[in-house]
Write an enzyme that holds these catalytic residues in place. Structure first.
Site, PDB file in Angstrom:
ATOM      1  N   LYS A 186      46.127 -88.716  99.694  1.00 40.88           N
ATOM      2  CA  LYS A 186      46.226 -89.214  98.328  1.00 40.88           C
ATOM      3  C   LYS A 186      46.596 -90.691  98.397  1.00 40.88           C
ATOM      4  CE  LYS A 186      46.119 -87.271  94.858  1.00 40.88           C
ATOM      5  NZ  LYS A 186      44.944 -87.054  93.983  1.00 40.88           N
ATOM      6  N   HIS A 313      38.814 -79.086  93.916  1.00 44.72           N
ATOM      7  CA  HIS A 313      39.992 -79.843  93.518  1.00 44.72           C
ATOM      8  C   HIS A 313      41.205 -78.928  93.430  1.00 44.72           C
ATOM      9  CE1 HIS A 313      42.488 -81.260  89.982  1.00 44.72           C
ATOM     10  NE2 HIS A 313      42.605 -82.279  90.805  1.00 44.72           N
TER      11      HIS A 313
END
Length: 416
Positions: A186, A313
């Protein structure tokens, strides 16, 4: 048959522990919110569902509970239409209505599977794989949630990760504990060159293992193109570097690797312009906002028709969502990449009885028991509901929490 009629939908908001994970909006708070559903049939069968939390989604689920009572659990098309009609006036976005429909559809499928003594994957057409691959989800993170308002600091055993060495160590722990064979970072937290260095460090530490980077639209188009050039041959795909279909299309013109999204293509009406502009080459599905497991299966077929690869996701979720993700992942033939999951960060506070969902060798075996194949831990559900009530937390605010420690922090997208 009366036994297939829905008697009630029990909606329970909960709060569970979350580490200080950094992202382009700020940092995760000590608690994350979720909503657990128990769809009770007239014969006592209970189907389980799970939704992201927050006041708005809680209100929508309560509204939906009023219209599904008395309906047939097998008539999910009529259920979806009834929920959609009930929410249409107050929730004009089809994407937002999809969150509600999805959570209830999962509960319906769980109940159906229990009535038929078949796993949910069978109800989706049967599994094409016995285990679903997942990627280690790496985050820049603080060593602890700092002390605040009389609350002591909250530590964890993952430690700090604020540079390439910290990210590599976090990846090693993930691999040691769960056997992951691919890694996602991330990004959007540090200047792009620092995140490029972290990816290169991962590539050196885990040669040949797929890597991906997701800055959550923290970069301009030009910065996105720069990072793509710098990481040519290193990333399997670059996820949501720039904002919107148009921005992604501009990046895609020069990107040497595929671009992926779970941000600019999140509803059916986004597919046509994204395909026309070649904005993405990988779509991250998420049954929570595409309308459920069956709609996700349909989405996979559409992607196959247009040559879009698939991944999945994740948001901060617990075991009911993970079970649903695993069942639909097992039933999609064209699942081209390992799926995202936050589960290692949140599993300690799960609401399901342990033992069914285990991450081993970077995979989760598809549950073969009836329905989702997982059992609700009622004591844990009660404990997490009390935590929700007592905490007073009703929405997620990564930016606001970051400002408690860095008052000058701004939510700025793009930032670089």
């Amino acid at each position: 048959m009366s036994s297939t009629r829905i008697r009630e939908l029990i909606v329970t908001p909960i709060a569970f522990g979350d580490p200080p994970l950094l992202n382009s909006n700020g940092v995760h708070e000590p608690l994350a919110l979720r909503i657990i559903l128990q769809l009770v049939l007239e014969d006592g069968t209970v189907g389980l569902g799970e939704s992201p939390g927050g006041t708005a989604r809680l209100e929508r689920l309560h509204a939906a509970a009023k219209v599904v009572a008395g309906m047939d659990v097998f008539d999910t098309t009529a259920l979806a239409a009834a929920i959609d009609a009930a929410l249409l006036e107050t929730v004009p976005s089809s994407h937002e209505r999809g969150w509600t429909t999805s959570a209830i559809e999962v509960a319906c499928l769980d109940a159906q599977g229990k009535l038929l003594d078949r796993p949910v994957s069978d109800l989706l057409g049967g599994r094409v794989r016995d285990a679903v691959p997942f990627a280690a989800y790496l985050f820049y993170k603080w060593a602890e949630h700092p002390a605040l308002d009389g609350r002591p600091a909250i530590t964890d055993d993952w430690g700090e990760a604020l540079d390439p060495a910290g990210i590599v160590e976090q990846a090693r722990l993930m691999q040691e504990r769960y056997g992951f064979r691919s890694f996602k970072l991330k990004g959007g937290v540090l200047p792009p060159d620092e995140e490029i260095a972290a990816i290169r460090a991962l590539a050196e530490a885990f040669p040949g293992q797929p890597l991906r980077l997701d800055p959550n639209t923290a970069w301009t188009v030009e910065t996105s193109k720069y990072v793509a050039r710098e990481l040519d041959g290193v990333l399997e795909y670059l996820e949501d570097p720039a904002k919107g279909i148009e921005g992604m299309a501009e990046v895609a013109k020069d990107s040497p690797m595929p671009l992926a999204t779970n941000m600019c293509v999140i509803a059916w009406e986004h597919l046509k312009p994204a395909v026309e502009q070649n904005a993405i080459q990988v779509l991250l599905t998420d049954h929570h906002y595409w309308g459920g497991l069956r709609r996700t299966r349909e989405l996979a077929a559409v992607c196959e028709a247009f040559g879009l690869a698939l991944s999945m996701h994740s948001n901060s979720h617990l075991g009911i969502s993970l079970a649903a993700m695993t069942h639909v992942g097992a039933a999609i033939p064209n699942l081209d990449h390992s799926c995202d999951t936050h589960y290692p960060w949140n599993s300690a506070d799960d609401v399901i009885v342990p033992g069914v969902l285990e991450l081993r060798d970077g995979e989760i075996k598809v549950p073969t028991g009836p329905g989702l194949g997982v059992e609700l831990d009622h004591d844990q559900l009660d404990r997490l509901h009390r935590r929700y009530v007592e905490s007073g937390m009703r929405s997620r605010d990564d930016t606001g929490y970051m400002r408690r420690f860095q008052p000058e922090y701004e939510r700025l997208l793009p930032r670089w």
